[in-house]
Design a protein around this motif. Sequence first.
Motif, PDB file in Angstrom:
ATOM      1  N   UNK A  85      40.574  54.607   3.070  1.00  0.00           N
ATOM      2  CA  UNK A  85      39.186  54.419   2.649  1.00  0.00           C
ATOM      3  C   UNK A  85      38.311  54.014   3.850  1.00  0.00           C
ATOM      4  N   UNK A  86      38.880  53.145   4.688  1.00  0.00           N
ATOM      5  CA  UNK A  86      38.134  52.664   5.854  1.00  0.00           C
ATOM      6  C   UNK A  86      37.960  53.785   6.888  1.00  0.00           C
ATOM      7  N   UNK A 110      35.244  56.049   5.668  1.00  0.00           N
ATOM      8  CA  UNK A 110      33.915  55.459   5.794  1.00  0.00           C
ATOM      9  C   UNK A 110      33.442  55.426   7.246  1.00  0.00           C
ATOM     10  N   UNK A 111      34.388  55.092   8.126  1.00  0.00           N
ATOM     11  CA  UNK A 111      34.042  54.966   9.548  1.00  0.00           C
ATOM     12  C   UNK A 111      33.823  56.307  10.232  1.00  0.00           C
ATOM     13  N   UNK A 140      27.941  59.217   5.759  1.00  0.00           N
ATOM     14  CA  UNK A 140      26.888  58.313   6.232  1.00  0.00           C
ATOM     15  C   UNK A 140      25.991  58.999   7.266  1.00  0.00           C
ATOM     16  N   UNK A 188      23.511  61.162   5.566  1.00  0.00           N
ATOM     17  CA  UNK A 188      22.453  60.333   4.976  1.00  0.00           C
ATOM     18  C   UNK A 188      21.447  59.906   6.056  1.00  0.00           C
ATOM     19  N   UNK A 189      21.971  59.470   7.202  1.00  0.00           N
ATOM     20  CA  UNK A 189      21.084  59.012   8.283  1.00  0.00           C
ATOM     21  C   UNK A 189      20.226  60.166   8.794  1.00  0.00           C
ATOM     22  N   UNK A 237      17.138  61.014   6.923  1.00  0.00           N
ATOM     23  CA  UNK A 237      15.992  60.109   7.058  1.00  0.00           C
ATOM     24  C   UNK A 237      14.960  60.654   8.051  1.00  0.00           C
ATOM     25  N   UNK A 295      16.812  56.257  14.587  1.00  0.00           N
ATOM     26  CA  UNK A 295      17.844  55.803  13.656  1.00  0.00           C
ATOM     27  C   UNK A 295      19.155  56.557  13.896  1.00  0.00           C
ATOM     28  N   UNK A 330      20.801  55.133  16.895  1.00  0.00           N
ATOM     29  CA  UNK A 330      21.384  53.817  16.580  1.00  0.00           C
ATOM     30  C   UNK A 330      22.720  53.999  15.849  1.00  0.00           C
ATOM     31  N   UNK A 331      22.726  54.907  14.871  1.00  0.00           N
ATOM     32  CA  UNK A 331      23.933  55.163  14.084  1.00  0.00           C
ATOM     33  C   UNK A 331      25.073  55.630  14.991  1.00  0.00           C
ATOM     34  N   UNK A 389      26.396  52.807  17.262  1.00  0.00           N
ATOM     35  CA  UNK A 389      27.202  51.812  16.542  1.00  0.00           C
ATOM     36  C   UNK A 389      28.578  52.361  16.180  1.00  0.00           C
ATOM     37  N   UNK A 390      28.592  53.597  15.676  1.00  0.00           N
ATOM     38  CA  UNK A 390      29.871  54.204  15.276  1.00  0.00           C
ATOM     39  C   UNK A 390      30.758  54.485  16.490  1.00  0.00           C
ATOM     40  N   UNK A 393      32.396  51.294  17.449  1.00  0.00           N
ATOM     41  CA  UNK A 393      33.465  50.947  16.506  1.00  0.00           C
ATOM     42  C   UNK A 393      34.709  51.792  16.748  1.00  0.00           C
ATOM     43  N   UNK A 395      38.186  50.226  17.894  1.00  0.00           N
ATOM     44  CA  UNK A 395      39.373  50.414  17.059  1.00  0.00           C
ATOM     45  C   UNK A 395      40.516  50.976  17.898  1.00  0.00           C
TER      46      UNK A 395
END
Lengths: 178, 146
Positions: free
Chosen positions: A49-50, A53-54, A59, A62-63, A66, A71, A74-75, A78-79, A82, A86
Amino acid sequence: MSEVVLLTGLGLVLLVLMAVLRYRFKSSGAAQESMPKPGVPLSVEIPQELVERLFGSDDWNFVRAQGSEQLSRLFLRERRELALSWMRGVRERASGLMHSHRMAARASSDLKPLDEMRITVYYLLFELLCQSLVLAVWLRGPVALTGLIERIDGLSGQLARVAGRAEPVVVDGGLNQT
Amino acid sequence: MRGRLTHADVDRALQDLKRRTLAPIEYSFGRLIYLASTRDYNTGIYYHDGLAFQFSEEIACQALSEAHEEVFFDLALRPLEELAQQIQLYIESVGTEPINVVRSWERLQPYRVVIPAEADALTAGLFLANVKIALPIVESRLRAVR
């Protein structure tokens, strides 16, 4: 043409990794730093699941919808952080696992060369996939990498199982069979 | 009031907490903020007078901790779109000018304290990143409805 470049790049990465591995095998001081911390589980698998999502694309879609360039940047930033963080964690733990295994193997009177070779191949493959992920994150961005992440995650789990099965691994001051 | 910590007692306390305290809070982000606010930032211990009176401080602490983890992991793994909606609902319920709340959140990042101690670094990182990304989305939505 691009396939040739990619294959050559992967070959080079493999060669560098082998050289790094060879160096690490010799350098006990460096290996000492990668000892797993007490209480840290050796298995490095993360929930599906993680991963979805990651590294999935929901996501991101969706971004993008916008319609803001700022944005989106930024997305992705950040990803990317991560994903790389990881991967650093997974590699540290795998390296710690390999170190523990080497220590146990050195003291073993019943060393099985075939098992050792298999573990080394798993580790090399794992490192190769990690390097591919870094490359993919920088070239393609941290989106829609679920397949690659799952392969790394699966291989790291396999590595933990194979290395743990072949020799007892010292964890948290005691001997545990993983 | 002290008592022995048994799983059955913690479970009963957890159900009680959900039914009486958390159910009236209609959205998950509000529950997360509430649960995080029951934790002492210096000691990491959770307090809830009613629950401690009915069970024990130790049981109440464990039940609050489990509820906190449950709500956090549920929210952290939700799609960004849903998280943005949750944050918007919470911000609109605060009672202050919502745009100011968003700006304050962007500047001070108070949402960092809502992460439970047991959360792994990756899930915590995903949550923080998603809140950071959701805030400009919430801000633009709030501006649009003005």
